[in-house]
Write an enzyme that holds these catalytic residues in place. Structure first.
Site, short mmCIF file in Angstrom:
data_model
loop_
_atom_site.label_atom_id
_atom_site.label_comp_id
_atom_site.label_asym_id
_atom_site.label_seq_id
_atom_site.Cartn_x
_atom_site.Cartn_y
_atom_site.Cartn_z
N ASP A 52 0.78 -1.04 0.06
CA ASP A 52 0.23 0.03 -0.16
C ASP A 52 0.96 1.24 0.12
O ASP A 52 1.76 1.50 1.04
CB ASP A 52 -0.88 -0.11 1.28
CG ASP A 52 -1.83 1.29 1.34
OD1 ASP A 52 -1.61 2.15 0.37
OD2 ASP A 52 -2.70 1.20 2.41
N TYR A 58 -0.95 8.46 -7.71
CA TYR A 58 -2.40 8.98 -7.52
C TYR A 58 -2.39 9.87 -8.78
O TYR A 58 -1.78 11.10 -9.15
CB TYR A 58 -2.63 10.08 -6.02
CG TYR A 58 -3.75 10.48 -6.04
CD1 TYR A 58 -4.24 10.36 -4.96
CD2 TYR A 58 -4.27 11.57 -6.68
CE1 TYR A 58 -5.73 10.91 -4.70
CE2 TYR A 58 -5.56 12.18 -6.62
CZ TYR A 58 -6.28 11.91 -5.49
OH TYR A 58 -7.47 12.40 -5.09
N TYR A 116 -1.79 18.12 -8.17
CA TYR A 116 -1.22 16.94 -9.04
C TYR A 116 0.35 17.15 -9.41
O TYR A 116 1.34 16.62 -9.05
CB TYR A 116 -1.99 16.28 -10.02
CG TYR A 116 -1.43 15.43 -10.87
CD1 TYR A 116 -1.31 13.92 -10.10
CD2 TYR A 116 -0.92 15.39 -12.27
CE1 TYR A 116 -0.56 12.87 -11.08
CE2 TYR A 116 -0.15 14.62 -12.97
CZ TYR A 116 -0.18 13.14 -12.45
OH TYR A 116 0.38 12.15 -13.02
N TRP A 175 -0.09 12.50 -21.28
CA TRP A 175 -1.25 12.15 -21.83
C TRP A 175 -1.37 10.74 -22.12
O TRP A 175 -1.51 9.99 -23.27
CB TRP A 175 -1.55 12.79 -22.98
CG TRP A 175 -1.86 14.36 -22.79
CD1 TRP A 175 -1.84 15.06 -21.71
CD2 TRP A 175 -2.51 15.15 -23.84
NE1 TRP A 175 -2.15 16.43 -22.08
CE2 TRP A 175 -2.74 16.45 -23.27
CE3 TRP A 175 -2.81 15.02 -25.12
CZ2 TRP A 175 -2.95 17.66 -24.16
CZ3 TRP A 175 -3.12 16.38 -25.95
CH2 TRP A 175 -3.26 17.65 -25.39
#
Ligand SMILES: NC(=O)c1ccc[n+]([C@@H]2O[C@H](COP(=O)([O-])OP(=O)(O)OC[C@H]3O[C@@H](n4cnc5c(N)ncnc54)[C@H](OP(=O)(O)O)[C@@H]3O)[C@@H](O)[C@H]2O)c1
Length: 297
Positions: free
Chosen positions: A36, A61, A125, A150
């Site tokens: 994790d 993330y 981010y 992308w």
């Protein structure tokens, strides 16, 4: 046999890496339940149990808009985890390969960014990915940080899958024309990563930050038009596809600001490792052909 610890195997890039890295050694790929990334102890335990020769971190993330409102989890996964992985990697003498993003730049430069240009992320981010890079560098071990752009694949949610769906559901689609990038198929990114790992004896001398994404760049609007044009040609169904219209970013507000044109120069990785990814349109065509064939069979 080389032991490769691969994280993020359920993601777009990680999924493709499982296949691409298999010929290079024994790939150990724990999922979230086994390792994790929001828990440093879990990361340390997984690395110590595996004692890999090399670590490839495809975890992240990655939901750019949600990142604005989940600062704690964002920090743990994108900043703390890469730092802990880098410390563990250094401890056992294993190089770490990690993915970052062109969103570390603000995209205002009027030429492609080189790795020496100053990052200036415009959203949470991007700031977290830049801080993750810095945490890896601070650990002081051998590493490659690959800033990509992308990413799309047949898995999870991404721009290509969204346009394919919306283009059949709607008659008209508005897509921003003032953001540019290099659309990169996760498959091609995984293959380029495998080519890098084949040269890992160079990582000690040539480690550091590299741009790694499709050759060339395009706007979101032109990318969407290419997706529809190629998908329509492959399908043989000329009708029933939405018209794509250009709009500006101001007309499409999102929780997270996007950098305008963080177009990157990819010559450093070509010079250091001889690696160039295929043109974005060639990658897109190959992806859409495979995607269509998989749906038919
Ligand atoms: N997607 C893009 O457009 C893009 C652009 C530039 C750079 N990048 C970078 O490229 C890398 C790969 O991106 P991607 O598109 O393949 O990402 P993705 O499809 O969103 O996959 C993310 C992976 O990270 C795992 N993960 C997230 N939180 C975790 C946690 N707490 N513990 C363990 N695993 C966790 C996910 O596992 P679950 O399946 O369990 O959620 C999944 O395997 C990331 O570093 C990303 O920042 C991506």
């Amino acid at each position: 046999m080389t032991a490769i610890l691969l994280t993020g195997k359920t993601g777009q890039v990680g999924w493709e890496l499982q296949r691409a890295l298999a010929p290079l050694g024994n790939v150990v790929a724990p999922d979230r339940s086994e390792m994790d990334h929001s828990n440093p102890d879990s990361i340390r335990a997984a690395v110590r149990a595996t004692r890999p020769d090399v670590i490839v971190n495809a975890t992240g993330y990655t939901t750019v808009d949600k990142a604005e409102s989940e600062p704690d989890l964002l920090e743990r996964v994108n900043v703390v985890a890469p730092g802990v992985l880098a410390e563990e990697a250094k401890r056992i003498g294993a190089p770490l390969v990690h993915y970052s993003t062109d969103y570390v730049y603000d995209g205002t430069l009027d030429r492609p960014y080189t790795e020496d240009d100053e990052p200036n992320p415009v959203n949470a981010y991007g700031r977290s990915k830049l801080a993750g890079e810095r945490a890896i560098e601070a650990a002081g071990g051998t590493h490659l940080i690959l800033r990509t752009s992308w990413v799309y694949s047949a898995r999870r949610s991404n721009f290509v899958l969204a346009i394919l769906r919306l283009a059949r559901e709607k008659t008209e689609l508005s897509v921003v024309s003032d953001q540019a990038g290099s659309p990169s198929w996760a498959r091609a990114l995984a293959d380029a990563t495998a080519a890098l790992l084949r040269q890992r004896d160079l990582f000690g001398q040539q480690g550091g930050v590299y741009h790694l994404s499709a050759n060339g760049h395009t706007s979101r609007y032109d990318f969407a038009r290419a997706i529809v044009r190629i998908a329509r040609d492959i399908s043989g169904r000329p009708n029933g596809w939405a018209d794509i219209r250009p709009i500006s970013s101001d007309q499409y507000p999102l929780p997270a600001r996007r950098p305008r044109s963080p177009v990157t120069d990819k010559s450093r990785i070509r010079r250091a490792f001889g690696i160039t990814m295929p043109d974005w349109e060639a990658q897109l065509t190959a992806f859409l052909r495979e995607f269509a064939a998989a749906k038919i069979s």
